[in-house]
Design a protein around this motif. Structure first.
Motif, PDB file in Angstrom:
ATOM      1  N   ASN A  27      36.382  27.731  49.088  1.00 10.98           N
ATOM      2  CA  ASN A  27      35.591  28.751  47.859  1.00 10.98           C
ATOM      3  C   ASN A  27      36.380  27.932  46.726  1.00 10.98           C
ATOM      4  O   ASN A  27      37.730  27.732  46.461  1.00 10.98           O
ATOM      5  CB  ASN A  27      36.034  30.051  47.709  1.00 10.98           C
ATOM      6  CG  ASN A  27      35.447  30.604  49.209  1.00 10.98           C
ATOM      7  OD1 ASN A  27      34.433  30.396  49.563  1.00 10.98           O
ATOM      8  ND2 ASN A  27      36.207  31.341  49.994  1.00 10.98           N
TER       9      ASN A  27
ATOM     10  N   ASP B   7      45.637  32.432  47.588  1.00 15.45           N
ATOM     11  CA  ASP B   7      45.026  31.429  48.744  1.00 15.45           C
ATOM     12  C   ASP B   7      44.790  30.276  47.954  1.00 15.45           C
ATOM     13  O   ASP B   7      44.060  29.494  48.567  1.00 15.45           O
ATOM     14  CB  ASP B   7      44.050  31.956  49.437  1.00 15.45           C
ATOM     15  CG  ASP B   7      42.984  32.614  48.670  1.00 15.45           C
ATOM     16  OD1 ASP B   7      42.952  32.183  47.465  1.00 15.45           O
ATOM     17  OD2 ASP B   7      42.000  33.368  49.042  1.00 15.45           O
TER      18      ASP B   7
ATOM     19  N   ASN C 104      37.771  35.708  55.096  1.00 13.85           N
ATOM     20  CA  ASN C 104      37.180  35.139  53.690  1.00 13.85           C
ATOM     21  C   ASN C 104      36.280  35.861  53.016  1.00 13.85           C
ATOM     22  O   ASN C 104      35.295  36.359  53.221  1.00 13.85           O
ATOM     23  CB  ASN C 104      36.292  33.854  54.385  1.00 13.85           C
ATOM     24  CG  ASN C 104      35.797  32.926  53.101  1.00 13.85           C
ATOM     25  OD1 ASN C 104      36.200  33.204  52.015  1.00 13.85           O
ATOM     26  ND2 ASN C 104      34.940  31.922  53.522  1.00 13.85           N
TER      27      ASN C 104
ATOM     28  N   TRP D  54      39.830  28.391  52.123  1.00  8.08           N
ATOM     29  CA  TRP D  54      38.352  28.491  52.964  1.00  8.08           C
ATOM     30  C   TRP D  54      37.368  27.435  52.247  1.00  8.08           C
ATOM     31  O   TRP D  54      36.137  27.189  52.746  1.00  8.08           O
ATOM     32  CB  TRP D  54      37.955  29.911  52.828  1.00  8.08           C
ATOM     33  CG  TRP D  54      38.516  30.803  53.518  1.00  8.08           C
ATOM     34  CD1 TRP D  54      38.506  30.975  55.054  1.00  8.08           C
ATOM     35  CD2 TRP D  54      39.524  31.736  53.352  1.00  8.08           C
ATOM     36  NE1 TRP D  54      39.240  31.964  55.517  1.00  8.08           N
ATOM     37  CE2 TRP D  54      39.956  32.430  54.427  1.00  8.08           C
ATOM     38  CE3 TRP D  54      40.280  32.130  52.207  1.00  8.08           C
ATOM     39  CZ2 TRP D  54      40.634  33.591  54.558  1.00  8.08           C
ATOM     40  CZ3 TRP D  54      41.038  32.845  51.992  1.00  8.08           C
ATOM     41  CH2 TRP D  54      41.578  33.909  53.526  1.00  8.08           C
TER      42      TRP D  54
ATOM     43  N   GLN E 277      45.198  32.675  55.959  1.00  7.86           N
ATOM     44  CA  GLN E 277      43.945  32.192  56.424  1.00  7.86           C
ATOM     45  C   GLN E 277      43.569  32.962  57.852  1.00  7.86           C
ATOM     46  O   GLN E 277      42.493  32.899  58.339  1.00  7.86           O
ATOM     47  CB  GLN E 277      43.947  30.712  56.420  1.00  7.86           C
ATOM     48  CG  GLN E 277      42.539  30.075  56.957  1.00  7.86           C
ATOM     49  CD  GLN E 277      42.468  28.568  56.703  1.00  7.86           C
ATOM     50  OE1 GLN E 277      43.435  28.103  56.159  1.00  7.86           O
ATOM     51  NE2 GLN E 277      41.195  28.137  57.024  1.00  7.86           N
TER      52      GLN E 277
ATOM     53  N   SER F  62      31.016  27.546  47.864  1.00  9.56           N
ATOM     54  CA  SER F  62      31.862  27.977  49.028  1.00  9.56           C
ATOM     55  C   SER F  62      32.067  26.746  50.000  1.00  9.56           C
ATOM     56  O   SER F  62      32.419  27.169  51.047  1.00  9.56           O
ATOM     57  CB  SER F  62      30.783  29.138  49.731  1.00  9.56           C
ATOM     58  OG  SER F  62      29.633  28.778  49.987  1.00  9.56           O
TER      59      SER F  62
END
Length: 380
Positions: A370, A283, A254, A368, A249, A58
């Protein structure tokens, strides 16, 4: 993370640690070496290819430089979805895609498309000031467009610059709401608008074939890098970057689920890597491939970032749309609103790898941070 997700990722990691399907255009089947590793015949001979240490994360691992397109949306922003419907309903993602309305030609999409009903109300995602209204009708690509300027409570750092301004754009509108109409008739008037007021009605004005909202977010300026390149004396030319970023985003929380590694294949002098995401969370952003020699020195590196246009030439629309980057070919899957997954294949040119042992480090992440990282051992 849910127990189901943990089980899925654990089994996924074990699968790639044990088995790798390797295909080549000139071969009908793969062999195995004495150690049981999958092998592939190539112009340079048989090359064992063993993925190891597949890990999901993450936050970007220390060995990889964080993308210059990575930024943090201020906490508590509470942006709303621009339509009153399931926020996970989109029909086209941000970044490289195949444009269905133009015979699936390659296209870098600088927003997202949200399908809906003709005339369905479209709302601002945040309080703001109506910045610009264009009544393009059928005569312009975006048709009827409204752009709204928003001031953020905290700055966003993007390309090393602090910005507290973002611009949301709503295109292909069938008509305008009361305040947008007022701004159209009075271009110099300062008009504020709130998230419960209507921007306009969803439609298909401009260059499009179906009812939908084309929605964009731009940071700091409304000027594309193409405009800045063509107008070097303009005020916005000092930015030096394309301001379009993935709107998801700002619109979604998230979920902690990054892209997945689907397959890795060595085909001749190319390494083909396919990654995928849930189509409802399209994403995907950042992919890095590093090639290290026997002494663990980096001898080649590829960096592809959609938000920051890393690896792309964004100085013109034609160049940005080109899926052939320097040493990398991008092949996105068709994106449909009812698809279960969206995938991207990266074809890396690694012509020198059959001449020397090498280790390949691979990373892929969403907006994000991840994602996953893994290694591939390649040698003579």
């Amino acid at each position: 993370m849910s127990t189901a997700s943990e089980k899925f990722r654990s089994s996924h990691a074990r699968f790639f640690a044990c088995v790798l399907l390797i295909a080549a255009a000139s071969l009908a089947a793969c062999g195995k070496d004495s150690a049981g590793n999958a092998e592939l015949s190539s112009p340079g001979g048989t090359i064992p290819l063993t993925p190891t240490d597949l890990e999901y994360h993450s936050a970007t691992p220390a060995e990889f430089q964080v993308s210059q397109g990575r930024f943090v949306v201020p906490a508590g922003l509470n942006a709303r979805w621009p339509l009153d419907q399931d926020p996970r309903d989109i029909s086209s993602t941000f970044g490289p895609r195949l444009k269905a309305s133009e015979a699936s030609r390659p296209d870098f999409h600088r927003g997202i498309d949200i399908p809906g009903q003709l005339g369905q109300p479209v709302y601002p995602i945040l309080p703001g000031r109506i910045y610009k209204v264009v009544a393009g009708g059928e005569s312009s690509e975006g048709g009827n467009v409204v752009t709204i300027e928003h001031v953020l409570p905290e700055p966003i750092v993007f390309h090393g610059k602090n910005t507290t301004r973002i611009y949301s754009q709503y295109a292909h509108l069938a008509d305008f709401g009361e305040k947008a109409n007022k701004r159209l008739l009075n271009p110099e008037m300062e008009i504020e608008i709130s998230p419960d007021e209507i921007v306009g009605g969803l439609g298909q004005s401009g260059t499009t074939t179906f009812n939908h909202l084309h929605f964009e977010i731009r940071l700091e300026t409304t000027c594309s890098l193409e405009y800045q390149t063509e107008n070097p004396d303009s005020l916005c030319a000092q930015n030096g970057f394309d301001p379009h970023v993935n709107p998801l985003q700002f619109l979604l929380e998230n979920d902690g689920e990054g892209p997945r590694l689907d397959s890795v294949q060595r085909v001749g002098d190319e390494l083909k890597v396919r990654v995928s995401t849930d189509a409802l969370w399209a994403d995907l952003d950042y992919t890095v491939l590093k090639v290290l020699d026997e002494s663990q020195q980096t001898i080649r590196q590829f960096r592809i970032g959609f938000n920051a246009r890393e690896g792309f030439d964004a100085s013109s629309t034609e160049k940005l749309d080109d899926p052939q980057l320097e040493g990398v070919l991008l092949s996105p899957s068709p994106f449909l609103s009812d698809s279960a997954a969206y995938s991207m294949e990266y074809s890396f040119e690694l012509a020198s790898l059959h001449r020397a042992p090498a280790t390949v480090h691979l990373l892929s992440e969403d907006v994000w941070g991840n994602g996953f990282s893994t290694q591939l051992q390649m040698g003579n």
